[in-house]
Design an enzyme around this catalytic site. Structure first.
Site, PDB file in Angstrom:
ATOM      1  N   LYS A 174      -6.608   3.494  -4.339  1.00  0.00           N
ATOM      2  CA  LYS A 174      -7.110   3.519  -2.965  1.00  0.00           C
ATOM      3  C   LYS A 174      -7.354   4.963  -2.528  1.00  0.00           C
ATOM      4  CE  LYS A 174      -5.452   2.260   1.700  1.00  0.00           C
ATOM      5  NZ  LYS A 174      -4.362   1.604   2.446  1.00  0.00           N
TER       6      LYS A 174
ATOM      7  N   LYS B 176     -10.046   0.335  -3.805  1.00  0.00           N
ATOM      8  CA  LYS B 176     -10.052   0.094  -2.368  1.00  0.00           C
ATOM      9  C   LYS B 176     -10.529   1.338  -1.627  1.00  0.00           C
ATOM     10  CE  LYS B 176      -7.155  -0.996   1.651  1.00  0.00           C
ATOM     11  NZ  LYS B 176      -5.858  -1.498   2.158  1.00  0.00           N
TER      12      LYS B 176
ATOM     13  N   ASP C  33       0.861  -1.179   0.000  1.00  0.00           N
ATOM     14  CA  ASP C  33       0.000   0.000   0.000  1.00  0.00           C
ATOM     15  C   ASP C  33       0.902   1.235   0.000  1.00  0.00           C
ATOM     16  OD1 ASP C  33      -1.766  -2.162   0.701  1.00  0.00           O
ATOM     17  OD2 ASP C  33      -3.172  -0.682   1.480  1.00  0.00           O
TER      18      ASP C  33
END
EC number: 4.1.2.4
Length: 241
Positions: free
Chosen positions: A159, A188, A95
């Site tokens: 994300k 996400k 991430d």
């Protein structure tokens, strides 16, 4: 009749263990909670990634950590080095935070090269990358441009947030990211998905993963609704988002 089963929901959850004050005892408890609820991944502090990967071995849960977290201002060389170390330590999903300052400055070549450096390391090791935009600071045009870059670079997810900005996932942003990302790029949501109702709502928008610290509450509610027995004897470690 519900149009989902338990794994459809549990495999949306990236259990977050990123709060800097978590002790190793709390990190271990969080790992056991994630295993008990059979989530998609555990996103853990980088220094504890190797222990995380060891604990999750033999399960279907991915070991994950952060790159350039939480503000994205690390140099590209440092982000690449973080990714290389994470790969060595067993990371399966990365991430990474974009360089927010460079996005706001319109330095798109820099932004693209910065993201590409981490994707190259992760994909070179057969693993996946989620690119964090931190949407609360960005205009829609900036979000769209990031979606285009991530599509071109074959990022695995885009994300919304780190959980450390001024806001989290919004339905408007999730719709925008889904619309402007290629079909090979998943979305996400992070920040604000804290109960079953909100999890189902973002799922309906095309979200495949959610960063969550209230995993036991959300999935406990799902299990109850689906007529499954509760998960016993798990801590409720809260670790971000």
């Amino acid at each position: 009749m519900d149009d989902y089963n338990y794994q459809d929901l549990s495999k949306m959850i990236d259990h977050s263990l990123l709060t800097p004050t978590l002790t190793t005892k709390e990190l271990d408890a969080g790992l056991q909670l994630a295993i008990a609820y059979d989530v998609a991944s555990v996103c853990i502090l980088p220094y504890y990634l190797k222990e995380c990967a060891t604990a999750l071995r033999g399960s279907t849960i991915k070991a994950s950590t952060t790159i350039g977290f939480p503000h994205g201002g690390h140099t590209t060389a440092i982000k690449r080095a973080e990714a290389e170390q994470a790969l060595q330590d067993g990371c399966e999903e990365f991430d990474m935070v974009v360089n927010i300052s460079q996005v706001l400055s319109g330095a798109w070549d820099y932004v693209q090269q910065d993201i590409a450096a981490v994707i190259d390391v992760a994909h070179g090791g057969g693993q996946k990358v989620k690119v964090i935009f931190e949407n609360c600071y960005l205009t829609d045009d900036q979000k769209i441009q990031l979606c285009r870059i991530c599509t071109e670079l074959k990022a695995d997810w885009v994300k919304t947030s780190t959980g450390y900005g001024t806001g989290g996932a919004t339905h408007a942003d999730l719709k925008l990211m889904r619309e402007h990302s290629g079909s090979h790029v998943q979305v996400k949501a992070a920040g604000g998905v804290r109960d079953l109702e909100s999890l189902l709502a973002v799922r309906a928008l095309g979200v495949s993963r959610c960063g969550a610290s209230r995993t036991s509450q959300m999935l406990g509610e799902a299990r109850e609704k689906l007529g499954l027995p509760p998960i016993a004897n798990t801590a409720t470690t809260s670790g971000g988002y």
